[in-house]
Design a protein around this motif. Structure first.
Motif, PDB file in Angstrom:
ATOM      1  N   UNK A 138      17.623   2.849  14.579  1.00 51.52           N
ATOM      2  CA  UNK A 138      16.540   2.797  13.591  1.00 51.52           C
ATOM      3  C   UNK A 138      15.803   4.129  13.547  1.00 51.52           C
ATOM      4  N   UNK A 139      15.228   4.416  12.390  1.00 46.75           N
ATOM      5  CA  UNK A 139      14.513   5.684  12.220  1.00 46.75           C
ATOM      6  C   UNK A 139      13.362   5.805  13.214  1.00 46.75           C
ATOM      7  N   UNK A 193      13.043   8.868  15.906  1.00 48.59           N
ATOM      8  CA  UNK A 193      11.865   9.736  15.970  1.00 48.59           C
ATOM      9  C   UNK A 193      11.309   9.775  17.391  1.00 48.59           C
ATOM     10  N   UNK A 194      11.249   8.615  18.029  1.00 52.99           N
ATOM     11  CA  UNK A 194      10.751   8.553  19.404  1.00 52.99           C
ATOM     12  C   UNK A 194      11.640   9.356  20.349  1.00 52.99           C
ATOM     13  N   UNK A 220      22.367   9.116  11.503  1.00 57.28           N
ATOM     14  CA  UNK A 220      21.452   8.292  10.712  1.00 57.28           C
ATOM     15  C   UNK A 220      21.568   8.629   9.223  1.00 57.28           C
ATOM     16  N   UNK A 221      21.743   9.915   8.902  1.00 55.57           N
ATOM     17  CA  UNK A 221      21.747  10.340   7.504  1.00 55.57           C
ATOM     18  C   UNK A 221      23.145  10.450   6.907  1.00 55.57           C
ATOM     19  N   UNK A 222      24.177  10.206   7.679  1.00 56.35           N
ATOM     20  CA  UNK A 222      25.522  10.318   7.131  1.00 56.35           C
ATOM     21  C   UNK A 222      25.799   9.196   6.123  1.00 56.35           C
ATOM     22  N   UNK A 223      26.692   9.461   5.200  1.00 55.74           N
ATOM     23  CA  UNK A 223      27.118   8.460   4.228  1.00 55.74           C
ATOM     24  C   UNK A 223      28.315   7.714   4.790  1.00 55.74           C
ATOM     25  N   UNK A 224      28.179   6.411   4.936  1.00 60.61           N
ATOM     26  CA  UNK A 224      29.231   5.597   5.542  1.00 60.61           C
ATOM     27  C   UNK A 224      29.983   4.846   4.459  1.00 60.61           C
TER      28      UNK A 224
END
Length: 296
Positions: A182-183, A187-188, A250-254
């Motif tokens: 999760x985002x 971030x954590x 997280x940002x890749x296109x799956x």
């Protein structure tokens, strides 16, 4: 079909439905990569712990930090046989997998944070040498820092335990490619658990190097400069790739057929996990055996 539906179908399918060539290649890589890390890391960290036991009556605050580092590294090393076994004999996706993943990352971040604490301690000793000689309760402070590190990491692992529940996993050690962390958790991990220790270690190490080069030219201090430099390089090289991989994944296109697709970002994550584990082979040597002569 939405991503959650694909994940549900994927969770019900057996592991041998993945792309055979890709699975074999990844399994072979992980077997060849993690086996030497386990063997070297196990013997190095066991040797470090034995050395600590032999000098337990003369422990200093530095020895407490070193002991904590060796314990964290050894705990991670002892979890690797499960991962090596899983490469060719897939473990069932159960809560055991969640536990093993948690053990791996708790001890990885424990090692990072302890390394940071050692860097801060070393900076204070070099920056304030006279005051350091008269500091009281140094061992109690070191033990408290180590306990806080473990308590914090265990608490975070419990709070975010659902991130690695079995239904989110493709194999025991591999997340579904369409279900990244999760985002909030990324971030954590990236901006708190990694960036703060990194910046702190860079600052303290660079200051130690500058101070030692400026005020001393003895062979022992020159050796320490080399050790501090090597430690900083190892920290950056071992821990930077995996945190980049968290963000990239997280940002890749799956694609919808991700179960049969080779995704470079996902492969990068697998390799970066191995890179981070290699730090266990360097910590005890660089921090304990080499710095023991200077701080005892």
């Amino acid at each position: 079909m939405n991503r959650s539906s694909i994940s549900l179908i994927h969770y019900k399918m057996p592991c041998n439905t993945t792309n055979g060539n890709a699975t074999t290649a990844v399994g072979l890589f992980e077997f060849l990569a993690y086996s030497p890390v386990f063997l070297v890391g196990f013997f190095v960290n066991v040797a470090a712990l034995r050395a600590f036991i032999s000098i337990r009556r003369s422990w200093t605050d530095t020895h407490i930090y070193m002991l904590n580092l060796a314990v964290a590294d050894l705990a991670l090393i002892l979890s690797l046989p499960f991962r090596i076994y899983d490469t060719f004999f897939p473990l069932p996706k159960t809560c055991l997998c969640t536990f093993l993943i948690s053990v791996h990352f708790i001890n990885m971040y424990a090692s990072m944070m302890t390394t940071t604490a050692i860097s801060v301690h070393r900076y204070l000793v070099v920056r304030f040498p006279l005051q350091a000689r008269f500091w009281k309760r140094k061992k109690a402070a070191a033990a408290s820092v180590c306990l806080i590190i473990w308590a914090l990491l265990v608490a975070l692992a419990f709070v975010f335990r659902k991130e690695n529940y079995p239904e989110r996993l493709w194999t025991c050690y591999e997340r579904c490619k369409d279900n990244p962390l999760s985002l909030k958790f990324i971030i954590l991990l990236v901006f708190v658990a990694y960036s703060i220790p990194l910046l702190t270690t860079v600052f303290c190490s660079s200051q130690v190097i500058i101070l030692l080069r400026k005020h001393s030219s003895s062979g022992e201090k020159k050796s320490l400069v080399g050790i501090v430099t090597a430690n900083l390089i190892v920290f950056v090289v071992c821990y930077t790739p995996i945190h980049i991989a968290f963000v990239v994944n997280y940002f890749q296109t799956v694609p919808s057929n991700w179960m049969d697709e080779y995704l470079p970002a996902h492969a990068f994550l697998r390799v970066s996990e191995w890179i981070s584990s290699t730090n266990c082979c360097f910590d005890s040597i660089s921090y304990y055996f080499l710095l023991k002569k200077i701080y005892t």
